[in-house]
Design a protein around this motif. Structure first.
Motif, PDB file in Angstrom:
ATOM      1  N   SER A 120       3.364 108.252  37.572  1.00  0.00           N
ATOM      2  CA  SER A 120       2.774 106.908  37.551  1.00  0.00           C
ATOM      3  C   SER A 120       1.862 106.856  36.021  1.00  0.00           C
ATOM      4  O   SER A 120       1.887 107.743  35.245  1.00  0.00           O
ATOM      5  N   LEU A 121       1.482 105.771  35.795  1.00  0.00           N
ATOM      6  CA  LEU A 121       0.867 105.901  34.253  1.00  0.00           C
ATOM      7  C   LEU A 121      -0.624 106.444  34.398  1.00  0.00           C
ATOM      8  O   LEU A 121      -1.192 106.335  35.470  1.00  0.00           O
ATOM      9  N   PRO A 122      -0.934 107.288  33.204  1.00  0.00           N
ATOM     10  CA  PRO A 122      -2.121 107.849  33.475  1.00  0.00           C
ATOM     11  C   PRO A 122      -3.304 106.894  33.183  1.00  0.00           C
ATOM     12  O   PRO A 122      -4.565 107.176  33.622  1.00  0.00           O
ATOM     13  N   LEU A 123      -3.126 105.652  32.649  1.00  0.00           N
ATOM     14  CA  LEU A 123      -4.256 104.719  32.421  1.00  0.00           C
ATOM     15  C   LEU A 123      -3.727 103.341  33.070  1.00  0.00           C
ATOM     16  O   LEU A 123      -2.845 102.950  33.019  1.00  0.00           O
ATOM     17  N   ALA A 124      -4.826 102.982  33.993  1.00  0.00           N
ATOM     18  CA  ALA A 124      -4.450 101.680  34.758  1.00  0.00           C
ATOM     19  C   ALA A 124      -4.023 100.532  34.044  1.00  0.00           C
ATOM     20  O   ALA A 124      -4.881 100.325  32.936  1.00  0.00           O
ATOM     21  N   LYS A 125      -3.007 100.048  34.231  1.00  0.00           N
ATOM     22  CA  LYS A 125      -2.374  98.865  33.256  1.00  0.00           C
ATOM     23  C   LYS A 125      -2.549  98.979  32.007  1.00  0.00           C
ATOM     24  O   LYS A 125      -2.669  98.279  31.063  1.00  0.00           O
ATOM     25  N   GLY A 126      -2.227 100.222  31.658  1.00  0.00           N
ATOM     26  CA  GLY A 126      -2.321 100.562  30.177  1.00  0.00           C
ATOM     27  C   GLY A 126      -0.718 100.486  29.632  1.00  0.00           C
ATOM     28  O   GLY A 126       0.160 100.395  29.925  1.00  0.00           O
ATOM     29  N   LYS A 127      -0.906 100.617  28.177  1.00  0.00           N
ATOM     30  CA  LYS A 127       0.318 100.620  27.334  1.00  0.00           C
ATOM     31  C   LYS A 127       0.287 101.888  26.216  1.00  0.00           C
ATOM     32  O   LYS A 127      -1.094 101.876  25.627  1.00  0.00           O
ATOM     33  N   ALA A 128       1.312 102.085  25.882  1.00  0.00           N
ATOM     34  CA  ALA A 128       1.238 103.453  24.667  1.00  0.00           C
ATOM     35  C   ALA A 128       1.140 102.731  23.589  1.00  0.00           C
ATOM     36  O   ALA A 128       1.925 101.750  23.520  1.00  0.00           O
ATOM     37  N   THR A 129       0.544 103.604  22.484  1.00  0.00           N
ATOM     38  CA  THR A 129       0.276 102.788  21.347  1.00  0.00           C
ATOM     39  C   THR A 129       1.324 103.180  20.330  1.00  0.00           C
ATOM     40  O   THR A 129       1.299 102.811  19.068  1.00  0.00           O
ATOM     41  N   VAL A 160      -8.630 106.331  35.089  1.00  0.00           N
ATOM     42  CA  VAL A 160      -7.786 107.347  34.694  1.00  0.00           C
ATOM     43  C   VAL A 160      -7.374 108.000  36.042  1.00  0.00           C
ATOM     44  O   VAL A 160      -8.248 108.543  36.822  1.00  0.00           O
ATOM     45  N   SER A 161      -6.099 108.179  36.330  1.00  0.00           N
ATOM     46  CA  SER A 161      -5.501 108.717  37.476  1.00  0.00           C
ATOM     47  C   SER A 161      -4.483 109.770  37.087  1.00  0.00           C
ATOM     48  O   SER A 161      -3.768 109.650  36.176  1.00  0.00           O
ATOM     49  N   PRO A 162      -4.243 110.723  37.938  1.00  0.00           N
ATOM     50  CA  PRO A 162      -3.474 111.517  37.674  1.00  0.00           C
ATOM     51  C   PRO A 162      -2.014 110.991  37.817  1.00  0.00           C
ATOM     52  O   PRO A 162      -1.644 110.058  38.394  1.00  0.00           O
ATOM     53  N   VAL A 163      -1.017 111.564  37.017  1.00  0.00           N
ATOM     54  CA  VAL A 163       0.375 110.883  37.208  1.00  0.00           C
ATOM     55  C   VAL A 163       1.171 111.062  38.254  1.00  0.00           C
ATOM     56  O   VAL A 163       2.270 110.758  38.803  1.00  0.00           O
ATOM     57  N   ILE A 222      -9.502 110.132  38.251  1.00  0.00           N
ATOM     58  CA  ILE A 222     -10.275 111.373  38.214  1.00  0.00           C
ATOM     59  C   ILE A 222     -11.511 110.924  37.250  1.00  0.00           C
ATOM     60  O   ILE A 222     -12.344 111.875  36.881  1.00  0.00           O
ATOM     61  N   GLY A 223     -11.494 109.582  36.698  1.00  0.00           N
ATOM     62  CA  GLY A 223     -12.592 109.274  35.814  1.00  0.00           C
ATOM     63  C   GLY A 223     -12.189 107.981  35.103  1.00  0.00           C
ATOM     64  O   GLY A 223     -11.482 107.326  35.310  1.00  0.00           O
ATOM     65  N   GLU A 224     -13.281 107.738  34.046  1.00  0.00           N
ATOM     66  CA  GLU A 224     -12.956 106.625  33.089  1.00  0.00           C
ATOM     67  C   GLU A 224     -12.807 106.958  31.779  1.00  0.00           C
ATOM     68  O   GLU A 224     -13.286 107.956  31.103  1.00  0.00           O
ATOM     69  N   ALA A 225     -11.781 106.332  31.214  1.00  0.00           N
ATOM     70  CA  ALA A 225     -11.414 106.609  29.483  1.00  0.00           C
ATOM     71  C   ALA A 225     -12.661 106.056  28.857  1.00  0.00           C
ATOM     72  O   ALA A 225     -13.272 105.325  29.282  1.00  0.00           O
TER      73      ALA A 225
END
Length: 299
Positions: free
Chosen positions: A180-189, A203-206, A258-261
């Motif tokens: 899954s994505l490491p950052l909720a509703k995130g996108k790669a830069t 932030v969640s484990p993939v 596991i935490g927040e970015a």
């Protein structure tokens, strides 16, 4: 007048010869029998299982020989291994065809690694005969039945293609979970997908794994490294807040953050939070984009 001792006529001595004492009804003994019968009736299943366990222990002590049972045309065989030791039925599996033991226990190990099975014990194995690409007739394990600490299971797989996943109607299939994505509703830069941004800080484990490392550069910049088995590690760097009670060795999964970015107040709302995500296997870095694009079977 008492008759003389020499007079043995019953009628004359009837009133003087004492009769034997009346036999008492053994009420206590009858009551104990009734109580024992009631206990056996109410707890019959427990006594039956205990008896079977003792019988199985005796069988294992002398060595129970697991044997294959074939159907009429020998295209299907079933091995009853509930009363045999692993080493014994492993030998029997390989006698039918070399490699069947490894094939069977590889499936069980995968179920344990995926945390689907908990200390599984096999009761029967089914194998069917198939034709390989060269036209040879080989046996392939197609059904695994047994029980673990949770409940019973029966995993099956289709004969074609040979690498079809093992599936149980109640527990699902023994396939690796898609990352899954490491950052909720995130996108790669970038194309490398190392840096992710999102308007959501979660932030969640993939993948499910265990916390291998935790360190911090300061009070608001943390890094967490997870181990997922098979020498696979994922790293999450740039956490400003960690979930409570995180510690080395703790098991985590994608359903629990596991935490927040770390946040940037000057960034647009759509990319307010950012995270650095890295992947490594067997000591070699892996492209995070390729890793996250893996299919549902984990290949």
């Amino acid at each position: 007048m008492k008759p003389p001792d020499a007079d043995f006529r019953p009628r004359r001595r009837a009133g003087y010869v004492p009769s034997p004492p009346r036999r008492k009804i053994p009420l206590i003994r009858i009551l104990l029998i009734l109580v024992a019968g009631t206990l056996v009736y109410r707890h019959f299943d427990t006594f039956w299982k205990s008896g079977r366990s003792i019988a199985h222990a005796k069988d294992n002590a002398v060595g129970f020989q697991a044997t294959w049972l074939f159907n009429e045309d020998s295209s299907r065989a079933v091995l009853n291994c509930a009363r045999a030791k692993e080493a014994e039925y492993c030998t029997t599996l390989d006698k039918l065809q070399p490699g069947l033991c490894g094939e069977t226990f590889a499936a069980m190990r995968k179920g344990v690694q995926l945390r689907i099975l908990n200390h599984p014990a096999l009761s029967s194995v089914e194998a069917r005969r198939v034709d390989n690409a060269e036209g040879e007739k080989l046996f392939m394990v197609t059904s695994l039945q047994g029980r673990d600490h949770e409940s019973s299971f029966k995993y099956r797989r289709a004969m074609t293609p040979p690498m079809s996943p093992w599936c149980d109607s109640a527990r699902g299939c023994l396939v690796s979970r898609a990352p899954s994505l490491p950052l909720a509703k995130g996108k790669a830069t970038s194309k490398e997908a190392e840096v992710w941004t999102s308007a959501n800080p979660k932030v969640s484990p993939v993948l499910p794994g265990w916390i291998a490392e935790m360190d911090s550069s300061d009070a608001t910049h943390h890094r967490v490294v997870l181990y997922h088995g098979n020498e696979l590690y994922t790293s999450y760097e740039g956490l400003q807040n960690l979930t409570a009670k995180l510690q080395i060795g703790k098991h985590v999964d994608p359903d629990n953050p596991i935490g927040e970015a770390h946040g940037d107040s000057t960034a647009p709302d759509s990319s307010r939070y950012s995270l650095t995500f890295r992947v490594e296997q067997a000591g070699m870095p892996i492209d995070p984009g390729d890793f996250l694009a893996r299919n549902e079977h984990g290949h």
